[in-house]
Design an enzyme around this catalytic site. Structure first.
Site, PDB file in Angstrom:
ATOM      1  N   THR B 101      29.020 158.238 -14.717  1.00  0.00           N
ATOM      2  CA  THR B 101      29.370 156.994 -15.405  1.00  0.00           C
ATOM      3  C   THR B 101      29.867 156.014 -14.357  1.00  0.00           C
ATOM      4  O   THR B 101      30.915 156.232 -13.742  1.00  0.00           O
ATOM      5  CB  THR B 101      30.450 157.232 -16.467  1.00  0.00           C
ATOM      6  OG1 THR B 101      29.942 158.147 -17.431  1.00  0.00           O
ATOM      7  CG2 THR B 101      30.839 155.932 -17.153  1.00  0.00           C
ATOM      8  N   LYS B 177      25.678 153.306 -21.547  1.00  0.00           N
ATOM      9  CA  LYS B 177      26.732 154.314 -21.415  1.00  0.00           C
ATOM     10  C   LYS B 177      28.102 153.662 -21.441  1.00  0.00           C
ATOM     11  O   LYS B 177      29.041 154.199 -22.028  1.00  0.00           O
ATOM     12  CB  LYS B 177      26.551 155.107 -20.111  1.00  0.00           C
ATOM     13  CG  LYS B 177      27.611 156.197 -19.854  1.00  0.00           C
ATOM     14  CD  LYS B 177      27.455 157.390 -20.773  1.00  0.00           C
ATOM     15  CE  LYS B 177      28.637 158.353 -20.788  1.00  0.00           C
ATOM     16  NZ  LYS B 177      28.819 159.154 -19.594  1.00  0.00           N
ATOM     17  N   LYS B 245      39.580 156.403 -15.953  1.00  0.00           N
ATOM     18  CA  LYS B 245      38.474 155.947 -15.097  1.00  0.00           C
ATOM     19  C   LYS B 245      37.459 155.104 -15.888  1.00  0.00           C
ATOM     20  O   LYS B 245      37.133 153.979 -15.498  1.00  0.00           O
ATOM     21  CB  LYS B 245      37.773 157.160 -14.500  1.00  0.00           C
ATOM     22  CG  LYS B 245      36.475 156.868 -13.758  1.00  0.00           C
ATOM     23  CD  LYS B 245      35.849 158.128 -13.189  1.00  0.00           C
ATOM     24  CE  LYS B 245      35.126 158.979 -14.219  1.00  0.00           C
ATOM     25  NZ  LYS B 245      33.856 158.396 -14.700  1.00  0.00           N
TER      26      LYS B 245
END
Lengths: 309, 309
Positions: B101, B177, B245
């Protein structure tokens, strides 16, 4: 006021939800009397074969069970304790089904106030929307005494597919409803924000919807509301101002409980901004317009009827 | 470095997701070489019959397709362009499947950098968790050229149940995503906040869970993560720090795009607070402890094994 025995069911508030429920009760063969201050609402119910009155007092003597399906706690108070309210007219032992989304502390107190005047109460907020109200398939998040449930059984059977019994005291039903509204409101705002992000990044919104509803980012509200955005159709099924109201109840509960809820708070601010921008009566998915007005992307247009593929 | 023809598949990063995917590729009968800096990770893969190496350079000459399943963009850069990286060793026309990601802008730029050295790239972040990685049933949110898809077909077939093809250029996969991670992160924080509200109001959490998963307040994440809270089991399936994150990538994208996202921002702050409280390596549902530490309610205990009824 009447020589009938008090055995009918009153439905106070013939808005979208109340009208649906009143009609579902009629369909179930129950004796129903509707009540709404709006002549137009009463005419709509009449067109479905329903009788109705303009004030709670007018139905109080004929009814031993009354569904109160109004917008907020102020209206609940008015129909029960106001000048033309039910209390004082309804026979002792009659039942109030309180279906509005209200603060749990209000619902709890209401149970005590009604007990003092020998009325039973079910704290019975509903979920499911207008279509399920009409078909008598609501979910009811309820609490109350055994006596109240026994008295309300036939009404609950006719209006609901699922009745969650969450406790013996009024307040528990409204507490669970409040948690549901917290999540529902946050998820609508999050859906709008995420779709804004996708549109701002230049993604095809139909494709994005298709991926997300099959992924871990899905929510009931994302799946249900984003199609309104894809169609550009903000006809209110549930309005922005409903979530301004409900998330303010969440906010107030947080204040009373001294519980900080920053995620719900940020969602509330977005609905407040939408309302402030004149969108309060639009569908709650119109909260995406708050993002659109502050950024460089276009929303799918209303005439893009192929929007959902 | 090797006299084998370059026809094996490399999997760089044998963490929970990479190990699962590497094993799924083995199960599919493909020639796989794993790679991880951790000797323990390599031993685990060896116990499953897999061969592995310590640095990307060691597998580069044997592989014409490499799955990069590391934690973040810095690690992606290191395994590709670092001292012991793939670039410069892999044969021209080889394929990099970028599964981390990362920021869409990074993924887009990466495609250009790899094209300059004659390597193909699929921007291919995954979703589905460790169990689906192991069974080869991930969802892949992907974009890239026809040539890249043709080269990667056998790998995608073996690792994924669903491959979304979202565009011809790297960046689109990572954009979708990112939207998914926005929603997933917000929904976990909202689930924790809503359960905190319910617990603070004194509701039975198992009962509350049961009502919500059948109501409009449900989300994929609520349904999946709240059982961890009910069991008091914060063993990390996905850790708090993953969402610190990922929501920071959302935040950074918002900054670059000048898109204000207050709902995601408030969720990020809650994960940041959890990490700051020492909970970064616990399951992401441990974000509820941020609420618990600031309020008067108890969480379900770990030994309450009947918690979910």
């Amino acid at each position: 006021m009447s020589h009938h025995s008090a055995s009918s069911i009153g439905v106070i508030g013939l808005g979208a939800m109340g009208l649906g429920t009143a009609t579902a009760l009629l369909d179930a063969g129950l004796a129903v009397i509707g009540c709404d201050i709006s002549a137009q609402a009463r005419e709509t119910f009449a067109s479905r074969g329903g009788r109705s009155v303009a004030t709670p007092t007018e139905l109080a003597a004929e009814c031993d069970r009354v569904v109160v399906m109004v917008v907020n706690a102020e209206q609940v108070d008015a129909v029960l304790f106001g000048e033309q309210g039910l209390v004082g007219v309804m026979a002792p032992g009659s039942l109030i089904l309180q279906c509005a989304t209200v603060a749990p502390s209000y619902a709890q107190e209401l149970g005590e106030r009604l007990a003092q005047v020998n009325l039973l109460m079910l704290d019975a907020p509903v979920s499911g929307g207008v279509a399920k109200a009409r078909s008598g398939e609501l979910s009811v998040m309820s609490s109350g005494s055994e006596a109240a449930y026994a008295k309300g059984q036939a009404v609950l059977d006719a209006m609901a597919a699922t009745v969650y019994r969450l406790g013996a005291e009024p307040g528990a039903g409204s507490s669970v409803k409040l948690v549901n509204q917290h999540l529902a409101g946050v998820h609508i705002a999050a859906a709008a924000e995420a779709m804004a992000l996708g549109l701002r990044m230049g993604l095809d919104p139909d494709m994005l919807y298709e991926v997300i509803i099959h992924s871990a980012g899905n929510s009931w509200m994302f799946q249900n509301r984003v199609p309104h955005i894809l169609k550009g159709d903000y006809t209110p099924l549930s309005a922005v101002d409903i979530f301004v109201k409900d998330l303010n109840i969440v906010h107030q509960a947080g204040r009373e409980l001294q519980l900080s809820m920053p995620v719900a708070s940020s969602a509330l601010q977005q609905f407040t901004a939408a309302s402030g921008a004149g969108l309060g009566r639009e569908d709650d998915s119109a909260v995406i317009k708050v993002y659109q007005r502050l950024s460089a992307f276009d929303l799918p247009a209303a005439n893009d009827s192929d929007g959902q593929g």
